[in-house]
Design a protein around this motif. Structure first.
Motif, PDB file in Angstrom:
ATOM      1  N   ILE A   1       0.925  -1.289  -0.019  1.00  0.00           N
ATOM      2  CA  ILE A   1      -0.089   0.087  -0.064  1.00  0.00           C
ATOM      3  C   ILE A   1       0.742   1.330   0.081  1.00  0.00           C
ATOM      4  O   ILE A   1       1.985   1.272   0.566  1.00  0.00           O
ATOM      5  CB  ILE A   1      -0.983  -0.171   1.179  1.00  0.00           C
ATOM      6  CG1 ILE A   1      -2.292   0.648   0.915  1.00  0.00           C
ATOM      7  CG2 ILE A   1      -0.361   0.552   2.541  1.00  0.00           C
ATOM      8  CD1 ILE A   1      -3.321   0.437   1.972  1.00  0.00           C
ATOM      9  N   GLU A   2       0.567   2.024  -0.735  1.00  0.00           N
ATOM     10  CA  GLU A   2       1.058   3.615  -0.726  1.00  0.00           C
ATOM     11  C   GLU A   2       0.330   4.695  -1.230  1.00  0.00           C
ATOM     12  O   GLU A   2      -0.541   4.654  -1.816  1.00  0.00           O
ATOM     13  CB  GLU A   2       2.214   3.433  -2.050  1.00  0.00           C
ATOM     14  CG  GLU A   2       3.105   4.458  -2.097  1.00  0.00           C
ATOM     15  CD  GLU A   2       4.076   4.390  -3.075  1.00  0.00           C
ATOM     16  OE1 GLU A   2       4.183   3.698  -4.024  1.00  0.00           O
ATOM     17  OE2 GLU A   2       5.210   5.373  -3.183  1.00  0.00           O
ATOM     18  N   LEU A   3       0.705   5.711   0.039  1.00  0.00           N
ATOM     19  CA  LEU A   3       0.115   6.986  -0.024  1.00  0.00           C
ATOM     20  C   LEU A   3       0.893   8.056  -0.762  1.00  0.00           C
ATOM     21  O   LEU A   3       2.031   8.003  -0.327  1.00  0.00           O
ATOM     22  CB  LEU A   3      -0.229   7.519   1.297  1.00  0.00           C
ATOM     23  CG  LEU A   3      -1.437   7.022   2.132  1.00  0.00           C
ATOM     24  CD1 LEU A   3      -1.458   7.789   3.294  1.00  0.00           C
ATOM     25  CD2 LEU A   3      -2.756   7.436   1.494  1.00  0.00           C
ATOM     26  N   LYS A   4       0.445   8.813  -1.592  1.00  0.00           N
ATOM     27  CA  LYS A   4       1.507   9.565  -2.302  1.00  0.00           C
ATOM     28  C   LYS A   4       0.847  11.064  -2.338  1.00  0.00           C
ATOM     29  O   LYS A   4      -0.366  11.498  -2.815  1.00  0.00           O
ATOM     30  CB  LYS A   4       1.632   9.448  -3.939  1.00  0.00           C
ATOM     31  CG  LYS A   4       2.615   8.297  -4.063  1.00  0.00           C
ATOM     32  CD  LYS A   4       3.103   8.487  -5.578  1.00  0.00           C
ATOM     33  CE  LYS A   4       4.036   7.361  -5.773  1.00  0.00           C
ATOM     34  NZ  LYS A   4       4.127   6.766  -7.346  1.00  0.00           N
ATOM     35  N   ASN A   5       1.342  12.010  -1.249  1.00  0.00           N
ATOM     36  CA  ASN A   5       1.068  13.437  -1.099  1.00  0.00           C
ATOM     37  C   ASN A   5      -0.657  13.494  -1.157  1.00  0.00           C
ATOM     38  O   ASN A   5      -1.429  14.187  -1.998  1.00  0.00           O
ATOM     39  CB  ASN A   5       1.381  14.249  -2.669  1.00  0.00           C
ATOM     40  CG  ASN A   5       2.891  14.007  -2.788  1.00  0.00           C
ATOM     41  OD1 ASN A   5       2.910  13.411  -3.982  1.00  0.00           O
ATOM     42  ND2 ASN A   5       3.727  14.633  -2.017  1.00  0.00           N
TER      43      ASN A   5
ATOM     44  N   SER B   1       2.637  11.069   2.445  1.00  0.00           N
ATOM     45  CA  SER B   1       3.155   9.957   1.594  1.00  0.00           C
ATOM     46  C   SER B   1       3.690   8.863   2.444  1.00  0.00           C
ATOM     47  O   SER B   1       4.256   9.102   3.868  1.00  0.00           O
ATOM     48  CB  SER B   1       4.234  10.371   0.838  1.00  0.00           C
ATOM     49  OG  SER B   1       3.907  11.363   0.045  1.00  0.00           O
ATOM     50  N   LEU B   2       3.399   7.802   2.394  1.00  0.00           N
ATOM     51  CA  LEU B   2       3.494   6.581   3.194  1.00  0.00           C
ATOM     52  C   LEU B   2       3.458   5.386   2.402  1.00  0.00           C
ATOM     53  O   LEU B   2       2.852   5.022   1.607  1.00  0.00           O
ATOM     54  CB  LEU B   2       2.607   6.334   4.426  1.00  0.00           C
ATOM     55  CG  LEU B   2       2.793   5.159   5.322  1.00  0.00           C
ATOM     56  CD1 LEU B   2       3.961   5.344   5.936  1.00  0.00           C
ATOM     57  CD2 LEU B   2       1.452   5.007   6.194  1.00  0.00           C
ATOM     58  N   LYS B   3       4.684   4.539   2.462  1.00  0.00           N
ATOM     59  CA  LYS B   3       4.682   3.139   1.666  1.00  0.00           C
ATOM     60  C   LYS B   3       4.900   2.092   2.714  1.00  0.00           C
ATOM     61  O   LYS B   3       5.853   1.959   3.553  1.00  0.00           O
ATOM     62  CB  LYS B   3       5.902   3.537   0.952  1.00  0.00           C
ATOM     63  CG  LYS B   3       6.130   2.355  -0.216  1.00  0.00           C
ATOM     64  CD  LYS B   3       7.153   2.829  -1.258  1.00  0.00           C
ATOM     65  CE  LYS B   3       7.848   1.524  -1.889  1.00  0.00           C
ATOM     66  NZ  LYS B   3       8.527   1.943  -2.989  1.00  0.00           N
ATOM     67  N   LEU B   4       4.230   0.998   2.404  1.00  0.00           N
ATOM     68  CA  LEU B   4       4.418  -0.076   3.119  1.00  0.00           C
ATOM     69  C   LEU B   4       4.584  -1.341   2.516  1.00  0.00           C
ATOM     70  O   LEU B   4       3.728  -1.651   1.448  1.00  0.00           O
ATOM     71  CB  LEU B   4       3.258  -0.313   4.161  1.00  0.00           C
ATOM     72  CG  LEU B   4       3.151  -1.414   5.215  1.00  0.00           C
ATOM     73  CD1 LEU B   4       4.201  -0.754   6.457  1.00  0.00           C
ATOM     74  CD2 LEU B   4       1.847  -1.536   5.821  1.00  0.00           C
TER      75      LEU B   4
END
Ligand SMILES: Nc1ncnc2c1ncn2[C@@H]1O[C@H](COP(=O)(O)OP(=O)(O)OP(=O)(O)O)[C@@H](O)[C@H]1O
Length: 262
Positions: free
Chosen positions: A43-47, A62-65
């Motif tokens: 899962i990844e959140l971008k901006n 932003s967060l990447k797992l």
């Protein structure tokens, strides 16, 4: 404690795996008996930004797992931690930015597809338990498993029994949910999240209302899930899970930053 102490804690958990001792473990790939388990992004959140009224909750976050990673998100009450979890689990909309599930932009998924991912691939330990109050503990778990998995009835019952024993809830099997204590309800939520073979577990204050023995069981289970390649995001004020974390973030004024080790 520093980052390396934490990793050695995880390595210690791995070393209790008998023959499945990894030859190499560096949070990027694990090699069990010659088989490489390459990590991939789950899962990844971008901006991503989110406001409620005029109040900025998330500001370009932003967060990447990856698979097999566990991250902890901390922050004061009202900082937006639950909002962040809800966005990651498609339970809340973002105002801007992008969210990717297994490298696929979720904006192109239908609500049915998102619901299906949530039902079959995401495990939740949330403060809002959503138990069926007029069903027993066993019935709550049965319904949940039959909706979220393809398991046969006898397999469902076998697994439920195993988990009830593990979480010391066997004597509550026939108790209606409405009659459970806060800690017992929390344990049902934890069992529910662990019983399905989800790719990711979201845990919002998993040790709220939980005694030390059950906290330890939950922590050991999370460690096992992580070693098994599952991804875990924990929102908590409690330092109890810190040793398991690949990264600890703090959410403050809409910004997510790495916590300083120490
Ligand atoms: N649906 C909503 N509509 C309006 N405001 C909301 C909504 N959901 C949350 N908020 C507000 O957004 C802010 C962040 O809430 P959130 O629950 O995400 O914080 P939190 O960090 O999880 O807090 P806690 O640690 O107390 O659970 C709070 O001020 C809350 O009142």
């Amino acid at each position: 404690m520093n980052k390396y102490d934490r990793l050695s804690y995880t390595n210690h958990s791995i070393s209790s795996m008998g023959n499945n001792v990894p030859i190499c473990y560096n949070n990027k790939y694990i090699k069990f008996l010659g088989v490489k388990m390459v990590t991939s992004t789950i899962i990844e959140l971008k901006n991503v930004s989110k406001k409620y009224g005029d109040k900025i909750i998330l500001d370009n976050v932003s967060l990447k797992l990856n698979t097999g990673e566990l991250v902890i998100i901390k922050g004061i009450s009202g900082a937006g931690k639950t909002t962040l979890l809800n966005i990651l689990a498609f339970l809340e909309t973002k105002d801007s930015g992008e969210l990717f599930w297994k490298n696929q932009n979720i904006d192109i998924l239908s609500s049915k597809e998102k619901k299906n991912i949530r039902r079959t691939e995401m495990g939740f330990i949330f403060q809002d338990f959503n138990l069926y109050e007029n069903l027993t503990v066993e019935e709550n778990l049965e319904i949940f498993l039959s909706l979220a998995t393809e398991m046969k009835k006898n397999e469902i019952q076998r697994q439920i029994k195993e988990y009830l024993d593990k979480f010391h809830m066997e004597d509550r099997r026939k108790t209606y949910a409405r009659l459970l204590s806060g800690g017992e309800r929390q344990r049902v939520a934890v069992m529910r999240a662990f019983l399905i073979n989800s790719s990711i577990v979201f845990a919002d204050e998993p040790s709220a209302n939980i005694d030390d023995e059950n906290k330890r069981i939950i922590r050991d289970y999370l460690a096992e899930l992580k070693i098994g390649g599952k991804s875990i995001i924990i929102v908590t004020h409690d330092d109890y899970y810190d040793k398991l974390a690949d990264e600890i973030y703090v959410l403050k004024n809409g910004n997510l930053s790495e916590a300083s080790w120490g």
